[in-house]
Design an enzyme around this catalytic site. Structure first.
Site, short mmCIF file in Angstrom:
data_model
loop_
_atom_site.label_atom_id
_atom_site.label_comp_id
_atom_site.label_asym_id
_atom_site.label_seq_id
_atom_site.Cartn_x
_atom_site.Cartn_y
_atom_site.Cartn_z
N HIS A 32 -4.80 16.89 -3.19
CA HIS A 32 -3.58 17.29 -3.90
C HIS A 32 -3.90 17.25 -5.40
O HIS A 32 -4.75 16.46 -5.83
CB HIS A 32 -2.50 16.25 -3.56
CG HIS A 32 -1.13 16.54 -4.07
ND1 HIS A 32 -0.74 16.24 -5.36
CD2 HIS A 32 -0.04 17.07 -3.47
CE1 HIS A 32 0.53 16.58 -5.51
NE2 HIS A 32 0.97 17.09 -4.38
N ASP B 34 -5.43 8.29 -1.45
CA ASP B 34 -4.09 8.87 -1.57
C ASP B 34 -3.44 8.79 -0.19
O ASP B 34 -3.78 9.54 0.71
CB ASP B 34 -4.25 10.33 -2.04
CG ASP B 34 -2.96 11.13 -1.93
OD1 ASP B 34 -1.94 10.59 -1.45
OD2 ASP B 34 -2.98 12.32 -2.32
N GLN C 78 0.74 10.91 2.58
CA GLN C 78 1.14 11.48 3.89
C GLN C 78 0.79 10.56 5.04
O GLN C 78 1.00 10.93 6.20
CB GLN C 78 0.47 12.84 4.09
CG GLN C 78 0.81 13.89 3.04
CD GLN C 78 2.27 14.32 3.10
OE1 GLN C 78 2.96 14.14 4.12
NE2 GLN C 78 2.77 14.89 2.01
N LYS D 115 8.12 10.14 0.63
CA LYS D 115 7.48 10.75 1.82
C LYS D 115 7.70 9.88 3.04
O LYS D 115 7.26 10.22 4.13
CB LYS D 115 5.97 10.88 1.61
CG LYS D 115 5.53 11.48 0.31
CD LYS D 115 5.65 12.96 0.29
CE LYS D 115 4.95 13.50 -0.95
NZ LYS D 115 5.22 14.91 -1.16
N CYS E 175 0.43 22.29 -3.97
CA CYS E 175 -0.29 21.51 -4.99
C CYS E 175 -1.73 21.27 -4.57
O CYS E 175 -2.28 20.18 -4.79
CB CYS E 175 0.40 20.18 -5.28
SG CYS E 175 2.01 20.39 -6.02
N1 PMP Z 1 -0.72 13.41 -2.52
C1 PMP Z 1 -0.25 14.05 -1.44
C2 PMP Z 1 -1.16 14.23 -0.26
C3 PMP Z 1 1.05 14.54 -1.44
O1 PMP Z 1 1.52 15.17 -0.37
C4 PMP Z 1 1.87 14.35 -2.59
C5 PMP Z 1 3.26 14.92 -2.66
N2 PMP Z 1 3.35 16.26 -2.33
C6 PMP Z 1 1.34 13.66 -3.67
C7 PMP Z 1 0.05 13.19 -3.59
C8 PMP Z 1 2.15 13.38 -4.89
O2 PMP Z 1 2.94 12.30 -4.63
P1 PMP Z 1 4.20 11.88 -5.53
O3 PMP Z 1 5.28 12.86 -5.22
O4 PMP Z 1 4.51 10.51 -5.03
O5 PMP Z 1 3.76 11.87 -6.93
#
Ligand code: PMP
Length: 424
Positions: free
Chosen positions: A141, A218, A221, A244, A382
């Protein structure tokens, strides 16, 4: 019955269930699922973007504001003491969720984006030098790419990227080959938001540790779908995102090994992160307060704690089993639609399925299925470098949560077929 009484009796019902997964009982926890969208019952398939919120979380947040609201840590009055207690209790719930050994290892932040920036700017600025390397993967991401690019610009380090194969899995041999004594940080996603791939994080952490890199994961998910054990994985940092996993937006957490957090410089200055301040100099607080400058998102943290209890109440094992069955069934149903191609066919999948449909732009697809009440996400998720890797500008993504069921798959498939008819 008051909302909270209903919430707690419902919660007890979920907790007592050890047999078959009762998706209808779970769904009753989510008031938003009663909405109709464009004349149809809402079919929510965008949990990877953000999950819906159960009564357990909504009530906990409301009760905090109604009954305990005060600022934390600084007050001697009763409400402030109580607010501090529930805030710190939430920290301990997150500690338990992640299998960390002590609550001081959990820093409350806005989410994964903020967590990655903290690690890059605090640990990274203190430890990374020109000539060093940072290893990520091609499926990250943007929040696990850009903070490292910024750190590279600031330090003269180089960003290395481990490739992903056509199934949407990290090529482990290549990942291992890219690790060497210059690698200071290995940062990778646990479960991909764009493909649904579950990465072999234990193996990747082990490989990274062999060259002495710190391991940053990270987990945005992962925490809604499976039990995470940071010590079992052997990582140094693990970032999670409240929204999430059924908590509100604006709250998340970073697990950091205590020894590392203790040695790291603060990254934002202000109230709460200090022990004493004079104009001559400041003594910083200990972790986690050292990294929580200013009034934190207290109600958000309390709600995140309630979300952890909610997940525990159902049981992450049961959630995982239910969701994999739904996701597998969804992937098979999608594969049967002529002209539809799944993007990524990983061996282990959780949360999401990405796909493209011949002749129908993902955004048009998203718009037409919305007319049928079906909420999916379309775009680059993203993860632009990953989209480029698969040769598509965007995909459609259906992603699931605790509330999804067989009927949602039928609604999705029929809405996609309708879109294909319109555009063919
Ligand atoms: N990493 C992943 C795999 C995500 O799905 C997301 C959110 N789309 C993020 C990071 C960003 O997270 P946050 O919204 O908590 O900043």
């Amino acid at each position: 019955m008051s909302t909270s009484a209903a919430a707690s009796s419902g919660h007890a019902r979920l907790q007592s269930g050890t047999g078959a997964y009762d998706v209808e009982a779970v769904r009753r926890r989510f008031p938003i699922l009663e909405r109709r969208i464009n004349g149809h019952p809402l079919v929510y398939l965008d949990s990877a973007a953000t999950t819906q919120k159960p009564l357990d979380v909504l009530d906990a947040m409301d009760a905090f504001h109604r009954e305990k609201n005060a600022n934390v840590h600084r007050g001697v009055h009763t409400l402030s003491v109580e607010a501090t207690e529930v805030y710190e209790a939430a920290r301990d719930k997150v500690r338990r969720l992640l299998g960390a050994s002590r609550p001081e290892e959990i820093v409350f932040l806005r989410g994964v984006t903020e967590a990655m920036n903290l690690v890059a700017q605090s640990w990274g600025r203190a430890n990374v030098r020109a000539g060093d390397e940072i290893l990520i993967t091609h499926m990250e991401h943007h929040s696990n790419i850009v903070p490292w690019q910024m750190l590279c610009e600031q330090t003269g380090a180089t960003l290395k990227v481990a490739p992903v194969d056509d199934r949407g899995e990290v090529i482990l041999d290549a990942f291992e080959k890219l690790l060497n004594e210059r690698t200071k940080i290995a940062a990778f996603v646990h479960i991909s938001n764009a493909l649904g791939t579950v990465n072999p994080v234990h193996e990747m952490a082990r490989m990274s540790k062999q060259v002495g890199a710190i391991v940053v994961i990270d987990g945005a998910q992962a925490t809604p779908h499976e039990k995470v054990d940071v010590r079992g994985i052997g990582c140094d940092f693990y970032a999670i995102s409240g929204h999430k996993m059924y908590a509100p937006t604006g709250i998340g957490a970073l697990y950091g090994r205590h020894e590392l957090l203790e040695a790291m410089p603060p990254w934002q200055g202000g109230g709460d992160m200090i022990l004493s301040v004079t104009f001559e100099g400041t003594t910083y607080n200990v972790p986690p307060q050292k990294f929580e400058a200013g009034t934190p998102n207290i109600a958000g943290a309390v709600a995140l704690g309630a979300a952890v209890d909610f997940l525990d109440g159902i049981g992450l094992d049961r959630i995982g089993a239910h969701e994999s069955a739904v996701l597998e069934r969804m992937a098979s149903a999608l594969r049967e639609i002529p002209g539809l191609r799944l993007i990524g066919e990983p061996g282990r999948r959780a949360g999401s399925v990405s796909f493209v449909v011949d002749e129908v732009h993902p955004h048009d697809l998203g718009t037409v299925v919305d007319q049928e009440g079906v909420a999916i996400r379309t775009g680059h998720h993203c993860a632009q470098p990953l989209m480029e890797r698969f040769g598509v500008p965007a995909t459609a993504r259906a992603s699931i949560g605790v509330y999804n069921r067989e009927a949602d798959i039928e609604a999705l498939v029929s809405a996609i077929r309708k879109a294909i008819e319109i555009f063919s």
